[in-house]
Every structure is written in structure tokens, then in C-alpha cells.
Design an enzyme around this catalytic site. Structure first.
Site, short mmCIF file in Angstrom:
data_model
loop_
_atom_site.label_atom_id
_atom_site.label_comp_id
_atom_site.label_asym_id
_atom_site.label_seq_id
_atom_site.Cartn_x
_atom_site.Cartn_y
_atom_site.Cartn_z
CB ALA A 22 -0.93 0.00 1.21
CB ILE A 55 1.18 -8.28 5.47
CG1 ILE A 55 0.30 -9.47 5.85
CG2 ILE A 55 0.88 -7.89 4.04
CD1 ILE A 55 -0.60 -9.21 6.98
CB ALA A 60 -3.93 -13.31 -6.77
CE LYS A 88 -6.99 -13.87 -10.23
NZ LYS A 88 -7.18 -13.16 -8.97
CG LEU A 344 -3.39 -4.96 4.93
CD1 LEU A 344 -2.26 -5.85 5.45
CD2 LEU A 344 -4.58 -5.83 4.53
P1 FAD Z 1 1.86 -4.06 5.42
O1 FAD Z 1 2.41 -4.91 4.34
O2 FAD Z 1 1.62 -4.68 6.75
O3 FAD Z 1 2.83 -2.83 5.58
C1 FAD Z 1 2.83 -2.02 6.73
C2 FAD Z 1 4.02 -1.10 6.70
O4 FAD Z 1 3.93 -0.19 7.79
C3 FAD Z 1 5.37 -1.79 6.82
O5 FAD Z 1 6.31 -1.20 5.96
C4 FAD Z 1 5.76 -1.51 8.26
O6 FAD Z 1 7.16 -1.49 8.43
C5 FAD Z 1 5.18 -0.12 8.44
N1 FAD Z 1 4.97 0.24 9.84
C6 FAD Z 1 4.04 -0.21 10.70
N2 FAD Z 1 4.20 0.36 11.93
C7 FAD Z 1 5.26 1.19 11.81
C8 FAD Z 1 5.95 2.04 12.73
N3 FAD Z 1 5.58 2.13 14.00
N4 FAD Z 1 7.00 2.75 12.28
C9 FAD Z 1 7.40 2.67 10.99
N5 FAD Z 1 6.80 1.87 10.08
C10 FAD Z 1 5.75 1.14 10.50
N6 FAD Z 1 -4.35 -8.73 -1.60
C11 FAD Z 1 -4.55 -8.96 -2.90
O7 FAD Z 1 -4.89 -8.04 -3.63
N7 FAD Z 1 -4.37 -10.20 -3.43
C12 FAD Z 1 -4.07 -11.28 -2.66
O8 FAD Z 1 -3.89 -12.37 -3.20
C13 FAD Z 1 -3.94 -11.08 -1.26
N8 FAD Z 1 -3.67 -12.11 -0.43
C14 FAD Z 1 -3.63 -11.88 0.92
C15 FAD Z 1 -3.52 -12.95 1.81
C16 FAD Z 1 -3.56 -12.72 3.19
C17 FAD Z 1 -3.49 -13.87 4.14
C18 FAD Z 1 -3.64 -11.40 3.69
C19 FAD Z 1 -3.64 -11.14 5.17
C20 FAD Z 1 -3.71 -10.35 2.82
C21 FAD Z 1 -3.74 -10.57 1.44
N9 FAD Z 1 -3.90 -9.53 0.56
C22 FAD Z 1 -4.07 -9.76 -0.77
C23 FAD Z 1 -3.86 -8.14 1.04
C24 FAD Z 1 -2.48 -7.55 0.77
O9 FAD Z 1 -1.48 -8.35 1.32
C25 FAD Z 1 -2.40 -6.16 1.38
O10 FAD Z 1 -3.51 -5.41 0.97
C26 FAD Z 1 -1.19 -5.45 0.90
O11 FAD Z 1 -0.06 -6.21 1.11
C27 FAD Z 1 -1.04 -4.11 1.59
O12 FAD Z 1 -0.55 -4.23 2.88
P2 FAD Z 1 -0.14 -2.90 3.62
O13 FAD Z 1 0.91 -2.24 2.82
O14 FAD Z 1 -1.38 -2.16 3.93
O15 FAD Z 1 0.43 -3.40 5.02
#
Ligand code: FAD
Length: 511
Positions: A22, A55, A60, A88, A344
Site C-alpha cells: 500500500a 505482511i 494475485a 491471471k 490494510l
Molecule cells: P503491510 O504490508 O503490513 O505494511 C505495513 C508497513 O507499515 C510496513 O512497511 C511496516 O514497516 C510499516 N509500519 C508499521 N508500523 C510502523 C511504525 N511504528 N513505524 C514505521 N513503520 C511502520 N491482496 C490482494 O490483492 N491479493 C491477494 O492475493 C492477497 N492475499 C492476501 C492474503 C492474506 C493472508 C492477507 C492477510 C492479505 C492478502 N492480501 C491480498 C492483502 C495484501 O497483502 C495487502 O492489501 C497489501 O499487502 C497491503 O498491505 P499494507 O501495505 O497495507 O500493510
């Protein structure tokens, strides 16, 4: 100088908190559009903590990812090579409606509309008139290509009868984030490594003014994008925006993920196999297969779930399974004051239809469409929250439908799903289709009619009636048209290259 700037209203510093998919999917277009503007330059800073990490799943996607990539001007072959991507065409569902049930949710329609009607209306009429009508899947190019492991992109210039399909990608999530990181940094985004330990707010407005890192550094901003993952560091930790819990509709709350060695055939689709208390995903990449088990720990144990995951692998496990917990739902306000939550931190609905990355694309697009001044007019936040709310709820309904329509009763979990209460909006959708073969589209940017048709018919709902206007066409002519189209699809698919060979060609072209 811009008039807005004279008033001192333009956003000059954007801080993105988090460097997962994200964070970097937000940073890339913001850097592209805003970082080097000659009149109103804007700093785009991303703070991430390698100690916390990402995460690490999310591999996909939906076809809309191509629009996102194209807007950045990414080179297709280079992207395929650098992210180990495959194509896909949709999702194969196994054992969902009942054990032994198999169907395909394709990207694209069941052939082009005929005389202004969706192909499925004519198909329903034919199926009620002629014995042994082949399954509707036979009229979907994407389904047939997937069945025979074929891939070639549809012609974009002159789509015709045999181009009624679309595609997304499978990719390595960490390589994609890195790819976008390089893109954003090259265009002026600044990356800071550090752990945020404190969030500063304006004493009166409550606007976030800075984040403080453990080593004492402060990062100030006018607009903060919270991409901190499930923890929602700013949107929840600081602003307490609240969370709407949807676990009663979607009881899965756990996942375990593990990569395994590649299989001989690189398949152009995701597979979802229903299990006793959830389902397995299988996502083929060039260098490995991504696997996971999504389940409810109210209906099975983590140890049992691990065994089900490992037993379902097509190749040797390349790691130990990783445990993830989640609460399905969404943030009540994903934009509050000068904080916009994307990814997320804004909410999560299980990855059954790969919707999370699509929700990120949508949120980034909406943010640019509703880009604020420094005062962050609340009307903009209201509009953002309204439209994102519609999108999240329509995804929730579509995913809930997968569970609700099951006829499985072999486990406590499936009995719960078959009997659970569902949102009124979904109850209406199912009844409308069951009675009349029609689909209610609530969210124009979300899943379209062919997706509902594929899922409902795949899960065993046969409409009682089709569109009565379809009766005004000569049935023999319609029957002939369908026979011809099916033949044409079979011939077209036969001539297409093997998916694995096509991917290898693309990857080689990039090097
Ligand atoms: P994260 O990857 O958790 O990133 C969070 C970031 O915040 C990290 O860089 C972390 O270091 C930083 N951070 C947090 N706290 C702090 C702090 N205090 N100080 C500094 N930095 C901090 N989506 C799809 O579209 N297709 C799929 O097939 C799919 N499969 C999935 C399967 C599972 C089991 C899950 C749980 C999710 C899946 N998703 C899928 C969703 C997808 O993984 C997420 O939407 C996407 O990875 C975005 O994650 P994010 O960047 O929001 O969070």
C-alpha cells in the site's frame, strides 16, 4: 506562483507511513504527479520500519492493476521479468458449492452481448429449451484458455468476437513493492528507515503535524497517508476512527502462508480449494508457487490448519508456514482530518477474490481525484469515505455470497455459513438472480454482471426465469449463433501459445 500557493493553502509535504504494497503503491503515483512540479513542488516522504516488516502476502490481482501500471508508464515485459509475474485469467473454484464442485470465475464475459442482451440470458433460454446444453463456461474465452493453459493478451485495438476476455497478474509482492519503490525514489520520493514511536497533533484541530522516530528524528507533514498495515498507527492509534467488524458474515480470521517449488505447468489462474474450515489459495509465479490457508480458528486449530496447508502443496515447501491473524471489516472513517488510510489500515476482506490491491488502487485514485488543500476540507473526506464505503460493502457482499450459497454440510464451519444471516443487500442480490436471472449492480467500479453470473451459477443457483425479452429472438438462430461461437472459441484457444512459453518470451524480451 500559483494562486493557491499565495493563500498558503497548497499541500507541500506528504508523509506516507508504511512501506508495504500500500505504501509504495501510494508513493509511486504521488511522486510521479507531485514531487517535481515546477510551480508547486511537494515533498513525498515514506517512513518504513524493516524491524516491523510487511505482511508479505498479496500476490494475485484483478485486471485493474494494468490500468494502475499503465498510468505509471511501466513497461509490461520489464514488470513481468522484475516481479516474477504470471498472467491471471480468473479463479478456479474447487469444492465450494459441494465437494466435487468445480467452476471458473473468469475475467471477461461469456461471449459478446447478442442483440443487446447479456449472453447469459440467451444461454439460460437455450438451456431451458435444449437438452444437454454445455456449461456456460464454454462460451468464456478466459475459462477455455485457463482450461488449456494458454495465454496471449486480447487485442486492444480491434477487439472482436474472440477478444471478450481480460486478465490480471500474479506477482511476488515483495518484488512488486521494491519495483515501485525504485520508481518512486527515482522520481523524487524520499525513503526514511525508522520506527515511529510517537504521533504529534495540533492541540486545537487535532490534525497530525509530525511523526517522531525512535532515534529522535521528527518528520513533519501537511497530509499523512496511513499505510501502516493492520495496526492503523495514525487512523486508529491516534485518531480512533473506529472499526466495523464483519466477522459474523465472514468468519475466517486466520491465515497461514507458505511458498513451494514450481510445478511443471505454469497455470494462468489462481486456484481456490474449499476445506473443512476455510480454503486454500494457490498462486503460480515464475520462480515458485504461493500458497495459503485461510480459515476460522473458531472451527479448527492452527496445527490442523497447518497440516491441511502442507498436505495441499504441489511441490516441496520452501519455508515454514507463517501465521497471520485478521479481523474482517473496515475502518469507519478511512479519511479523518489530515490522515488518509490506504491498504490494510483501512480495512480487510479475505483474499478470496484478490480485492485488497484493487482497493488500494481505488483509494489512491480517489485521493488524487479529491486531493485537498492544507485545510483538508471535511467535505472531501466525506466523499472519499462515502465512495470507499460503497466499494468495501460491495466486496463484502460478493465474498459473503461465496460462502452463503454452499450446500456443503460436512463440517460445523460450512453449516454455519449456509445458515448465517447476511446483509439485506446480498439477500436481494441472490433472490433477484434466483427468480429472474438479473444482477443488481450497486458499485459500477466493482464486480460486473458476468462475475455474479459465474459465481451464482457455479455455486448451483439456476435462475427460474430469464429475461422475457430474449423470447423475441428466433431460437434456432440463437442456438446456431452459440454453436458457431463455441466452435470459434475452441479454434482460437487451440492456436494460442502455452502460458509458460508466453511468460518466458516476455521475461526474455526484457533482458
Ligand atoms: P503491510 O504490508 O503490513 O505494511 C505495513 C508497513 O507499515 C510496513 O512497511 C511496516 O514497516 C510499516 N509500519 C508499521 N508500523 C510502523 C511504525 N511504528 N513505524 C514505521 N513503520 C511502520 N491482496 C490482494 O490483492 N491479493 C491477494 O492475493 C492477497 N492475499 C492476501 C492474503 C492474506 C493472508 C492477507 C492477510 C492479505 C492478502 N492480501 C491480498 C492483502 C495484501 O497483502 C495487502 O492489501 C497489501 O499487502 C497491503 O498491505 P499494507 O501495505 O497495507 O500493510
Amino acid at each position: 506562483m500559483n494562486s493557491n500557493d499565495t493563500q498558503g493553502g497548497a499541500i507541500r509535504r506528504i508523509v506516507i507511513v508504511g512501506g508495504g504494497t500500500a505504501g509504495w503503491m501510494t508513493a509511486a503515483p504521488l511522486a510521479q504527479r507531485l514531487a517535481n512540479h515546477p510551480d508547486v513542488p511537494c515533498e513525498v516522504t515514506l517512513v518504513e520500519s524493516p524491524e516491523i516488516g510487511t505482511i508479505g502476502v498479496g500476490e494475485a490481482t484483478l485486471p485493474t492493476i494494468r490500468v494502475y501500471n499503465q498510468a505509471l508508464g511501466l513497461d509490461g515485459a520489464d514488470f513481468i521479468a522484475k516481479t516474477q509475474a504470471s498472467f491471471k485469467l480468473g479463479i478456479e473454484f474447487k469444492d465450494w458449492g459441494h465437494i466435487g464442485n468445480r467452476f471458473f470465475h473468469q475475467f471477461g464475459d461469456f461471449g459478446p452481448p447478442l442483440a443487446g442482451f447479456g449472453a447469459h440470458q440467451h444461454w439460460l433460454r437455450l438451456a431451458q429449451t435444449f437438452n444437454n446444453m454445455p456449461a456456460i463456461e464454454n462460451w468464456s474465452l478466459a475459462s477455455m484458455m485457463a482450461r488449456y493453459n494458454k495465454f496471449v493478451p486480447p487485442s486492444e485495438e480491434k477487439p472482436g468476437l474472440t477478444d471478450a476476455y481480460s486478465y490480471g497478474f500474479h506477482f511476488d509482492a515483495s518484488l512488486y513493492a521494491k519495483y515501485l519503490r525504485d520508481y518512486a525514489v527515482e522520481r523524487g520520493a524520499v525513503r526514511i528507515e525508522g520506527m515511529i514511536v510517537e504521533v504529534e497533533q495540533h492541540p486545537e484541530s487535532g490534525f497530525v503535524t509530525a511523526v517522531k522516530l525512535r532515534d529522535g528524528r521528527r518528520v513533519e507533514g501537511d497530509l499523512f497517508i496511513d499505510c501502516s498495515g493492520f495496526r492503523g498507527l495514525l487512523i486508529e492509534g491516534t485518531l480512533k476512527a473506529g472499526y466495523e467488524d464483519w466477522s459474523h458474515y465472514l468468519p475466517c480470521n486466520s491465515a497461514q502462508a507458505v511458498p513451494c517449488a514450481s510445478a511443471p505447468q505454469l497455470t494462468p489462474f489462481t486456484r481456490s480449494t474449499a476445506k473443512e474450515a476455510g480454503w486454500l489459495w494457490r498462486i503460480p509465479l515464475q520462480h515458485r508457487i504461493g500458497n495459503g490457508h485461510v480459515y476460522s480458528n473458531g472451527f479448527t486449530t492452527d496445527e490442523q490448519a497447518r497440516r491441511v496447508l502442507l498436505d495441499g502443496l504441489d511441490g516441496e515447501a520452501l519455508d515454514e508456514p507463517r501465521q497471520i491473524r485478521f479481523v474482517t471489516g473496515r475502518r469507519r472513517k478511512s479519511w479523518d482530518k489530515n490522515v488518509v488510510a490506504i491498504g490494510l489500515s483501512a480495512g480487510f476482506i479475505e483474499p478470496l477474490e484478490s480485492t485488497s490491491i484493487n482497493l488500494i488502487e481505488t483509494a489512491v485514485g480517489k485521493l488524487l481525484e479529491l486531493f485537498p488543500d492544507r485545510d483538508c476540507n471535511p467535505a472531501l473526506a466525506d466523499e472519499f469515505n462515502r465512495t470507499m464505503g460503497i466499494r468495501y460493502e460491495s466486496v463484502r457482499d460478493f465474498i459473503t455470497l461465496h460462502y452463503k450459497l454452499t450446500t456443503r454440510d460436512d463440517s460445523e464451519f460450512w453449516r454455519y455459513c449456509a445458515n448465517m444471516a447476511i446483509p439485506d443487500s446480498l439477500r436481494h442480490q441472490i433472490e433477484l438472480f434466483r427468480e429472474t436471472g438479473r444482477v443488481a449492480i450497486v458499485d459500477r467500479g466493482g464486480f460486473a454482471e458476468p462475475s455474479f453470473v459465474a459465481m451464482m451459477m457455479g455455486l448451483g443457483v439456476t435462475p427460474k426465469r430469464y429475461d422475457p425479452l430474449a423470447d423475441r429472438f428466433d431460437i434456432r438462430a440463437v442456438h446456431g449463433h452459440f454453436a458457431e461461437l463455441r466452435d470459434m472459441i475452441a479454434q482460437t484457444v487451440k492456436r494460442m501459445p502455452d502460458h509458460g512459453a508466453y511468460v518466458a518470451g516476455q521475461a526474455a524480451a526484457a533482458n
